[in-house]
Design a protein around this motif. Sequence first.
Motif, mmCIF file in Angstrom:
data_model
loop_
_atom_site.group_PDB
_atom_site.id
_atom_site.type_symbol
_atom_site.label_atom_id
_atom_site.label_comp_id
_atom_site.label_asym_id
_atom_site.label_seq_id
_atom_site.Cartn_x
_atom_site.Cartn_y
_atom_site.Cartn_z
ATOM 1 N N ILE A 7 -11.064 -5.376 -25.384
ATOM 2 C CA ILE A 7 -9.936 -5.467 -24.452
ATOM 3 C C ILE A 7 -10.282 -4.774 -23.138
ATOM 4 N N SER B 247 2.641 -8.998 -20.354
ATOM 5 C CA SER B 247 2.174 -9.238 -21.712
ATOM 6 C C SER B 247 3.080 -10.253 -22.395
ATOM 7 N N PRO C 290 -4.113 -12.133 -26.278
ATOM 8 C CA PRO C 290 -5.473 -11.990 -26.804
ATOM 9 C C PRO C 290 -6.095 -13.244 -27.402
ATOM 10 N N MET D 186 -1.476 -11.288 -20.074
ATOM 11 C CA MET D 186 -2.267 -10.835 -21.225
ATOM 12 C C MET D 186 -1.819 -11.491 -22.517
ATOM 13 N N MET E 199 -2.927 -5.459 -25.585
ATOM 14 C CA MET E 199 -3.778 -5.337 -24.408
ATOM 15 C C MET E 199 -3.180 -4.441 -23.333
#
Length: 301
Positions: free
Chosen positions: A115, A154, A231, A229, A183
Amino acid sequence: MEAMPCQNQRLGPRPQDEPPAAATTTATASGGSRLIRFAEPSEDSGCPSPDSSSSSSNGVAAAPAPVPAGEGGAPAIGPQLKLLPMNDQLRELQTIIRDKKSSRGDFVFSADRLIRLVVEEGLNQLPYTECTVTTPTGHKYEGVRFEKGNCGVSIMRSGSPCPSPLSCHRVLLCVLLLAGEAMEQGLRDCCRSIRIGKILIQSDEETQRAKVYYAKFPPDIYRRKVLLMYPILSTGNTVIEAVKVLVEHGVQPSVIILLSLFSTPHGAKSIIQEFPEITILTTEVHPVAPTHFGQKYFGTD
């Protein structure tokens, strides 16, 4: 007194044998420019290999070629998808995250390192201005300073239905741990004062399609550059819905940089087809995404 150059500043003239098309050039406010180079995806699959990144004469990885067509004759994804330069360290982190035998401690440690690498490269895409500062010894130092007006967002994803917007506020703390929240700390470690917004997306109980239930942004987000963000990009549907919300709040897709750890060719292609101006930054493009990431990272597997 002679000024000291910034550490990564090119001291000599640009070598004439460097191909100009091998880099993405970004203009700075002072009229200069900086060179951004990325790894080149493998030619025989949708994911990079340790020896797949080419190097220029100064040892920096070359710009990415479009990810090749995947199975089923899918077209190339395009230059909007950028890969971190591949090396053995990066490959080991990816291996630990994918290995089902990895302990949760090793998994979290490796995920946090990965990350951090993605966040650092994402910050490297933000605009900066050149500046000169004075060192404690009285020397002048020519450096750079990032421009203000950036924020993070996020994406929080949960598969369980949310009956009403009011209940979303109560379950927020439970579901946010499943995605982009992993993240956030990496971004805060690099930018202590950066503002971070949140988008909560869940699957509709009847259609199973991604649906936005909650969004909270800085009030002036339409004037900011956004580090989005999430992942794991699998289908891309969750990110598409999140970008739609940002667009509704006045954010242009051209100022959105999507930070992701792993992506499938289908997921990246779907996002870019919907929003051609968005930038996707990831470490690997592979048909099989580690969808167990959120559960193992937060110990809910």
